[in-house]
Design a protein around this motif. Structure first.
Motif, mmCIF file in Angstrom:
data_model
loop_
_atom_site.group_PDB
_atom_site.id
_atom_site.type_symbol
_atom_site.label_atom_id
_atom_site.label_comp_id
_atom_site.label_asym_id
_atom_site.label_seq_id
_atom_site.Cartn_x
_atom_site.Cartn_y
_atom_site.Cartn_z
ATOM 1 N N TYR A 1 0.806 -1.227 0.000
ATOM 2 C CA TYR A 1 0.000 0.000 0.000
ATOM 3 C C TYR A 1 0.836 1.273 0.000
ATOM 4 C CZ TYR A 1 -3.721 -3.229 1.278
ATOM 5 O OH TYR A 1 -4.592 -4.260 1.293
ATOM 6 N N LEU A 2 1.885 1.284 -0.814
ATOM 7 C CA LEU A 2 2.615 2.539 -0.975
ATOM 8 C C LEU A 2 1.829 3.432 -1.931
ATOM 9 C CD1 LEU A 2 6.280 1.230 -1.348
ATOM 10 C CD2 LEU A 2 5.069 1.936 0.724
ATOM 11 N N THR A 3 2.012 4.737 -1.794
ATOM 12 C CA THR A 3 1.352 5.669 -2.707
ATOM 13 C C THR A 3 2.204 5.820 -3.962
ATOM 14 O OG1 THR A 3 0.379 6.799 -0.830
ATOM 15 C CG2 THR A 3 0.421 8.007 -2.917
ATOM 16 N N ALA A 4 1.584 5.542 -5.111
ATOM 17 C CA ALA A 4 2.330 5.419 -6.373
ATOM 18 C C ALA A 4 3.100 6.687 -6.736
ATOM 19 C CB ALA A 4 1.377 5.037 -7.498
ATOM 20 N N PRO B 1 7.618 3.849 -6.109
ATOM 21 C CA PRO B 1 7.375 2.406 -5.971
ATOM 22 C C PRO B 1 7.612 1.602 -7.255
ATOM 23 C CG PRO B 1 5.719 3.619 -4.751
ATOM 24 C CD PRO B 1 6.561 4.646 -5.463
ATOM 25 N N HIS B 2 7.176 2.134 -8.405
ATOM 26 C CA HIS B 2 7.314 1.334 -9.632
ATOM 27 C C HIS B 2 8.765 1.167 -10.058
ATOM 28 C CE1 HIS B 2 7.409 5.380 -11.468
ATOM 29 N NE2 HIS B 2 8.114 4.792 -12.423
ATOM 30 N N GLU B 3 9.659 1.919 -9.434
ATOM 31 C CA GLU B 3 11.084 1.779 -9.764
ATOM 32 C C GLU B 3 11.795 0.827 -8.802
ATOM 33 O OE1 GLU B 3 11.868 6.326 -11.318
ATOM 34 O OE2 GLU B 3 11.674 5.981 -9.166
ATOM 35 N N ARG C 1 9.973 -2.634 -2.004
ATOM 36 C CA ARG C 1 8.724 -1.948 -1.635
ATOM 37 C C ARG C 1 8.266 -2.358 -0.234
ATOM 38 N NH1 ARG C 1 7.288 -2.374 -7.350
ATOM 39 N NH2 ARG C 1 6.243 -4.374 -7.005
ATOM 40 N N GLN C 2 8.401 -3.658 0.050
ATOM 41 C CA GLN C 2 7.977 -4.102 1.378
ATOM 42 C C GLN C 2 8.891 -3.516 2.452
ATOM 43 O OE1 GLN C 2 5.562 -4.621 3.138
ATOM 44 N NE2 GLN C 2 4.907 -6.733 2.799
ATOM 45 N N ARG C 3 10.167 -3.343 2.146
ATOM 46 C CA ARG C 3 11.065 -2.726 3.126
ATOM 47 C C ARG C 3 10.718 -1.253 3.335
ATOM 48 N NH1 ARG C 3 15.991 -4.878 0.163
ATOM 49 N NH2 ARG C 3 17.327 -3.472 1.337
#
Ligand code: ADP
Ligand code: MG
Length: 226
Positions: free
Chosen positions: A89-92, A135-137, A143-145
């Protein structure tokens, strides 16, 4: 943190929790296991005050959760708790450091300090070099970290993790577990829901839940003969 005789009934008659009592002491690391649909996530949500119990008592750091208004509850949650979910649930549109900053929104930290605390949290999870990436990079493990950095940036007393390694491969999963262990070594209490038998077997305490009830609560290493 303590729940006593908690029942959670959903409309339609499902009793996701059917009288659960569980106490986590300071700096414990507890694994929560059980089949799909047994009530693990519901328990974690109630422990984390994201959902209210139908009946029973939830205590969090001296507060009786049932007595608090939603607003007070958000404040207590924001100060004391950190959450990690299977999906991060990171903000893109935000960079890693900006995503981690969102973990400080309820903690009453001045804007000027947020960024330096967020950078320090990214450093702790080994991602200082990715602070400016979106996040997409990043890989799934990275991302989980970032999500873990966001959960720990305000130094919560209790981290609640619901299958945080469920979407990761072996190496990334081991990395996330190592992070949680380190956090626990530093004194943070951790409750971790996991399907991974190997992970569960390595934890100091394991609670098993079935059909909304705790069926076992063991500390495999505590007091066992050499
Ligand atoms: P687990 O995490 O162990 O897979 P859950 O806590 O998600 O289990 O769900 C326990 C039970 O409660 C399941 O039967 C599930 O379908 C039901 N349940 C969970 N959330 C809801 C909801 N919001 N509304 C209705 N039923 C729900
Ligand atoms: Mg679940």
């Amino acid at each position: 943190m303590e729940v006593v005789e908690v029942v959670k009934a959903f409309p339609g008659g499902v009793r996701a929790l059917d009288g659960v009592s569980l106490r986590l002491d300071s700096a414990e690391f507890v694994g929560i296991v059980g089949p799909s649909g047994s009530g693990k996530s519901t328990l974690l949500h109630i422990m984390g005050t994201l959902e209210r119990a139908t009946s029973g008592t939830v205590r969090l750091s001296g507060h009786e959760v049932g007595d608090l208004s939603d607003r007070r509850l958000s404040a207590v949650r924001g100060r004391l708790l950190g959450f990690v979910f299977q999906q991060c649930y990171l903000t893109a549109g935000l960079t890693a450091v900006e995503n981690v900053c969102t973990g400080l929104m309820y903690a009453g930290v001045a804007a000027a300090r947020r960024r330096s605390l967020a950078l320090a949290a990214l450093e702790r999870v080994g991602l200082a070099a990715r602070a400016g990436h979106r996040p997409h990079e990043m890989s799934g493990g990275e991302r989980q970290r970032v999500a873990i950095a966001r959960a720990l940036v305000h130094e919560p007393a209790l981290v609640l993790a619901d299958e945080p390694t469920g979407a990761l491969d072996g190496a990334n999963s081991a990395g996330v577990l190592a992070l949680l262990r380190r956090l626990n070594d530093e004194g943070t209490t951790i409750a971790l829901i996991t399907h991974d038998r190997e992970i569960a077997a390595g934890l100091p305490r394991r609670v098993e839940i079935r059909d909304g009830r705790i069926v076992s609560d063991v500390r495999p290493t505590a007091g066992s003969p050499a």
